[in-house]
Write an enzyme that holds these catalytic residues in place. Structure first.
Site, PDB file in Angstrom:
ATOM      1  N   GLU A  31      11.767 -16.306  19.826  1.00 36.57           N
ATOM      2  CA  GLU A  31      12.448 -15.358  18.936  1.00 36.57           C
ATOM      3  C   GLU A  31      13.574 -16.023  18.156  1.00 36.57           C
ATOM      4  OE1 GLU A  31      13.800 -11.786  20.896  1.00 36.57           O
ATOM      5  OE2 GLU A  31      11.843 -10.850  20.735  1.00 36.57           O
TER       6      GLU A  31
ATOM      7  N   HIS B 233      -5.464 -28.152  36.536  1.00 36.21           N
ATOM      8  CA  HIS B 233      -6.906 -27.956  36.753  1.00 36.21           C
ATOM      9  C   HIS B 233      -7.511 -27.012  35.712  1.00 36.21           C
ATOM     10  CE1 HIS B 233      -6.829 -29.972  40.735  1.00 36.21           C
ATOM     11  NE2 HIS B 233      -5.540 -29.705  40.574  1.00 36.21           N
TER      12      HIS B 233
ATOM     13  N   LYS C  22       5.828  -2.848  14.955  1.00 41.12           N
ATOM     14  CA  LYS C  22       6.324  -1.493  15.254  1.00 41.12           C
ATOM     15  C   LYS C  22       6.043  -0.554  14.080  1.00 41.12           C
ATOM     16  CE  LYS C  22      10.117  -3.157  18.126  1.00 41.12           C
ATOM     17  NZ  LYS C  22      11.557  -3.347  18.231  1.00 41.12           N
TER      18      LYS C  22
HETATM   19  O1  PA5 Z   1      15.688 -10.221  22.157  1.00 45.64           O
HETATM   20  C1  PA5 Z   1      15.540  -9.086  21.762  1.00 45.64           C
HETATM   21  O2  PA5 Z   1      16.387  -8.546  21.053  1.00 45.64           O
HETATM   22  C2  PA5 Z   1      14.312  -8.254  22.113  1.00 45.64           C
HETATM   23  O3  PA5 Z   1      13.390  -8.930  22.886  1.00 45.64           O
HETATM   24  C3  PA5 Z   1      14.758  -7.029  22.873  1.00 45.64           C
HETATM   25  O4  PA5 Z   1      15.418  -7.435  24.038  1.00 45.64           O
HETATM   26  C4  PA5 Z   1      13.585  -6.119  23.214  1.00 45.64           C
HETATM   27  O5  PA5 Z   1      12.884  -5.782  22.059  1.00 45.64           O
HETATM   28  C5  PA5 Z   1      14.095  -4.855  23.876  1.00 45.64           C
HETATM   29  O6  PA5 Z   1      15.000  -4.192  23.050  1.00 45.64           O
HETATM   30  P1  PA5 Z   1      15.906  -3.034  23.588  1.00 45.64           P
HETATM   31  O7  PA5 Z   1      16.824  -3.597  24.631  1.00 45.64           O
HETATM   32  O8  PA5 Z   1      16.666  -2.527  22.398  1.00 45.64           O
HETATM   33  O9  PA5 Z   1      15.006  -1.983  24.187  1.00 45.64           O
END
Ligand code: PA5
Length: 417
Positions: free
Chosen positions: A273, A294, A408
């Site tokens: 990310e 393996h 989303k």
């Molecule tokens: O790193 C991030 O921001 C995402 O992976 C969020 O942690 C994930 O989408 C969950 O989001 P939220 O805590 O708002 O439910």
């Protein structure tokens, strides 16, 4: 204490020096808060205040006392850190105190979980910074209704703990309305950097892990990895960028301990990310050796040469096993007589490094002496800081994740939201 060894990285001093200016600039951007995403640097010099730490410990003790199982409901950064630390510091087959939900949309998973907890005393910790993420929202709806049916509204209220924004979001509204105890996800810390806030600390403490020692490891790492010079964390950031520039587009995080599987899952989110944007970024992948030798071992040895490996080496297990020769040597394992399983595991590791190096797969080594709270705290902070620096060297904002919105939008359209 974490040791790094980049002798087999194939990147020499000169190739590292090319990054000196970029590294200096990345260091200044991070420490002076002048880079992109600077609103999300709360993790850099984190200090959990005593009253918050106390609230977490009191809630964790209550959870331990009144439940057999804590279900942590969250996805991405809202569950991977807790899962990584709990797995790394728990026995492989110990009674699982902490289970996870809200990290998928599988009806079978949730139904099976509800079957499993039927005869157990249960608490919930729902974690969502935004308070609107659909996976945890749906699981929480179902499990909240289950809890109210099982315990009645008043007792369910005592068993549900909410970790979310301090004032915004649907989850905060529900918590206010229902009177659940709440914990705060700080504004200035994104999900994937939040493991050492209440997001990770409450479930980790509820699993029986010493969070004071974990934080001691983090705080020591903050000091150890603070300066521009002689910083192993920065060396890692530079070496991986140098490899990327040479066409090594995939980094495999390698472990030889099954308990580290979720450290890799957490690490993949952190780097994927943070760096995978603007059509750039190393693809973070992982393998569990020797298991995957393996299966994936064939590709790593002989497939396309766009890989490098970063190996997590835990030098000593908690308990070793000495191998003794069978009297009649029926199993043909006599050559192992007197050796330990840890020696066998390390011979596999060293042999694999040599073989993969010969196959043109550069190897980076990160060593810790054993799996304990301080070492895990230090290791995760090492990765967080290296990630921020590496992202700035790459020229991206390591603290946003605009790409995760795309699916989303399409999903909500299909669901008629
Ligand atoms: O790193 C991030 O921001 C995402 O992976 C969020 O942690 C994930 O989408 C969950 O989001 P939220 O805590 O708002 O439910």
């Amino acid at each position: 204490m974490l040791k790094v060894n980049f002798e087999n990285s194939t990147i020499n001093e000169e190739e590292r020096r090319v990054f000196a200016e970029q590294l200096k600039s990345a260091h200044e951007q991070l420490h002076n808060g002048t880079g992109e995403g600077a609103d999300f640097l709360g993790w850099l010099n984190l200090r959990i205040q005593d009253d918050e730490l106390n609230q977490i410990k009191v809630a964790a003790n209550k959870i331990k006392e009144i439940s057999d199982v804590l279900i942590v409901i969250g996805i991405g950064g809202s569950y991977l850190g807790a899962r990584a630390v709990i797995d790394a510091l728990s026995k492989n087959f110990g009674d699982k105190k902490v289970l996870f939900a809200g990290n998928n949309l599988s009806a079978d998973y949730l139904n099976d979980l509800i079957d499993y907890i039927d005869d157990k005393r249960v608490c919930l910790n729902v974690i969502s910074k935004s308070g609107t993420t659909i996976e945890p929202a749906i699981s929480f709806k179902i499990l909240r209704e289950y809890m109210e049916k099982k315990y009645g509204e008043d007792e369910a209220k005592e068993r549900i703990f909410v970790t979310t924004d301090k004032e915004r979001g649907v989850l905060k509204e529900i918590a206010n309305q229902k009177g659940y105890e709440t914990f705060v996800v700080p504004d200035d810390i994104g999900g994937r950097y939040s493991v050492f806030t209440a997001v990770g600390l409450l479930p980790i403490a509820a699993a029986g892990i010493d969070i004071d020692k974990l934080l001691a490891g983090v705080y020591a790492a903050e000091e150890r990895f603070a300066s521009l010079e002689n910083n192993p964390c920065y060396e890692y950031a530079v070496v991986r960028n140098a490899l990327y520039k040479q066409g090594k587009k995939i980094e495999l995080l390698v472990n030889y301990e099954p308990r580290l599987h979720y450290i890799s899952e957490w690490w993949k989110q952190l780097y994927g990310e943070s760096e995978g944007k603007d059509l750039k970024g190393i693809f973070p992948a992982s393998v569990d050796y020797t298991t995957d030798l393996h299966s994936m071992g064939q590709y790593v040895q002989d497939g396309e040469r766009h890989l490098f490996e970063t190996v997590l080496d835990v030098q000593a297990p908690n308990r070793d096993i000495v191998l003794e020769a069978d009297e009649n040597a029926i199993d043909k394992l006599g050559y192992l007589n007197g050796k330990t399983m840890n020696e066998a595991n390390h011979s596999a590791m060293q042999g694999t490094v040599i073989a993969h190096m010969n196959g043109n797969v550069p190897n980076l080594l990160l060593q810790i002496d054993k799996l304990d709270e301080e070492n895990i705290g230090e290791l995760l902070y090492f990765f967080e800081k290296a990630c921020g620096i590496s992202g700035y060297i790459l020229g991206v904002n390591p603290f946003n994740q605009p790409g995760v919105e795309a699916y989303k939008k399409e999903m909500f359209r299909l669901l008629g939201k």
